[in-house]
Scaffold this active site. Sequence first.
Site, PDB file in Angstrom:
ATOM      1  N   THR A 160     -12.757  83.393  97.685  1.00 23.34           N
ATOM      2  CA  THR A 160     -12.955  81.966  97.411  1.00 23.34           C
ATOM      3  C   THR A 160     -12.785  81.609  95.935  1.00 23.34           C
ATOM      4  OG1 THR A 160     -15.305  82.271  96.976  1.00 23.34           O
ATOM      5  CG2 THR A 160     -14.674  81.850  99.268  1.00 23.34           C
ATOM      6  N   ASP A 219      -5.030  90.471  86.431  1.00 28.54           N
ATOM      7  CA  ASP A 219      -6.483  90.646  86.351  1.00 28.54           C
ATOM      8  C   ASP A 219      -6.825  91.381  85.060  1.00 28.54           C
ATOM      9  OD1 ASP A 219      -9.124  91.774  86.631  1.00 28.54           O
ATOM     10  OD2 ASP A 219      -9.022  91.220  88.749  1.00 28.54           O
TER      11      ASP A 219
HETATM   12  C1  PRP Z   1     -12.427  87.013  85.704  1.00 28.07           C
HETATM   13  C2  PRP Z   1     -12.443  86.582  84.244  1.00 28.07           C
HETATM   14  C3  PRP Z   1     -13.392  85.426  84.253  1.00 28.07           C
HETATM   15  C4  PRP Z   1     -13.093  84.777  85.568  1.00 28.07           C
HETATM   16  C5  PRP Z   1     -12.180  83.607  85.351  1.00 28.07           C
HETATM   17  O1  PRP Z   1     -13.498  87.785  85.998  1.00 28.07           O
HETATM   18  O2  PRP Z   1     -12.820  87.600  83.376  1.00 28.07           O
HETATM   19  O3  PRP Z   1     -14.745  85.817  84.184  1.00 28.07           O
HETATM   20  O4  PRP Z   1     -12.449  85.765  86.390  1.00 28.07           O
HETATM   21  O5  PRP Z   1     -11.988  82.903  86.527  1.00 28.07           O
HETATM   22  P1  PRP Z   1     -12.644  81.475  86.776  1.00 28.07           P
HETATM   23  O6  PRP Z   1     -12.419  80.672  85.528  1.00 28.07           O
HETATM   24  O7  PRP Z   1     -11.881  80.965  87.964  1.00 28.07           O
HETATM   25  O8  PRP Z   1     -14.087  81.666  87.076  1.00 28.07           O
HETATM   26  P2  PRP Z   1     -13.760  88.480  87.440  1.00 28.07           P
HETATM   27  O9  PRP Z   1     -14.786  87.707  88.190  1.00 28.07           O
HETATM   28  O10 PRP Z   1     -12.463  88.735  88.113  1.00 28.07           O
HETATM   29  O11 PRP Z   1     -14.464  89.806  87.067  1.00 28.07           O
HETATM   30  P3  PRP Z   1     -14.098  90.979  86.022  1.00 28.07           P
HETATM   31  O12 PRP Z   1     -14.612  90.511  84.708  1.00 28.07           O
HETATM   32  O13 PRP Z   1     -14.880  92.130  86.565  1.00 28.07           O
HETATM   33  O14 PRP Z   1     -12.618  91.211  86.056  1.00 28.07           O
HETATM   34  N1  URA Z   2      -9.303  86.468  86.288  1.00 25.61           N
HETATM   35  C1  URA Z   2      -8.305  87.152  85.686  1.00 25.61           C
HETATM   36  O1  URA Z   2      -8.515  88.261  85.181  1.00 25.61           O
HETATM   37  N2  URA Z   2      -7.087  86.590  85.666  1.00 25.61           N
HETATM   38  C2  URA Z   2      -6.829  85.383  86.169  1.00 25.61           C
HETATM   39  O2  URA Z   2      -5.677  84.931  86.091  1.00 25.61           O
HETATM   40  C3  URA Z   2      -7.870  84.682  86.798  1.00 25.61           C
HETATM   41  C4  URA Z   2      -9.098  85.244  86.839  1.00 25.61           C
END
Ligand code: PRP
Ligand code: URA
Length: 232
Positions: free
Chosen positions: A130, A224
């Site tokens: 989501t 990512d």
């Molecule tokens: C990623 C990123 C942000 C978030 C951004 O983290 O580091 O925290 O997604 O997306 P948003 O603006 O739509 O919330 P993720 O939750 O993938 O976890 P990670 O830090 O473990 O990669």
């Molecule tokens: N988190 C990431 O690391 N990359 C994106 O593009 C969005 C969320």
Amino acid sequence: MASTSATLPSATTAPTTGPPLPPNSTRLPQTAQLDALLTIIRDKGTSRSDFIFYSDRIIRLLVEEGLNHLPTLEKTVQTPTGLPYKGVSFEGRICGVSILRAGEAMESGLRECCRSVRIGKILIQRDEETAKPKLFYAKLPEDISQRWVLLLDPMLATGGSVMQAIDVLLQQGVPQDRILFLNLVASPEGLQAVYKKFPQVRVICGWVDDGLDENNYIVPGLGDFGDRYWSS
Ligand code: PRP
Ligand code: URA
């Protein structure tokens, strides 16, 4: 003489690319150097060690820019020539807060500039289906409400994660206008969402990309960040 198609950038004028930003946001100077560093980390063929090395270089630029936004007081010192120099010193105390896991990658860049800086952590993870953020854990300096907060997360996609982190900071008594959010790559949608909800939070980004794809990933983006920096 060997010919080259390389472009020599102007030392003084950096082209500004991308859409206009909301009033609470700024971009790093859009230099050829920054673009070259971003090009490396965007490249899917870049090795993990290069991804870490070049991300760290951009993080350092972001931290230096973030420090430019902190208030200063006049300060006069005596130089070895016997003359006074009327300069400034930082006014307030700061701390970093990283949004785990990806934001942890920005902590050493902050420590390189601010020795023994206090760092709090907020663990927020986006649901992979989501894209909604879920808060798992927060551990923050006790006196955080008295500090300027450099909030660290490399990616601003929908804005859900950082807005949840800002809510946590506000609950701890940190005023909005003492929060500076540093991120490497932002989407226009994320910037607008943060501005709409928290107009006084300052956002400093490396680059603003085109938008989000159907999975709420930033495009063209870099994939990512957390996976590429920490595990893949
Ligand atoms: C990623 C990123 C942000 C978030 C951004 O983290 O580091 O925290 O997604 O997306 P948003 O603006 O739509 O919330 P993720 O939750 O993938 O976890 P990670 O830090 O473990 O990669
Ligand atoms: N988190 C990431 O690391 N990359 C994106 O593009 C969005 C969320």
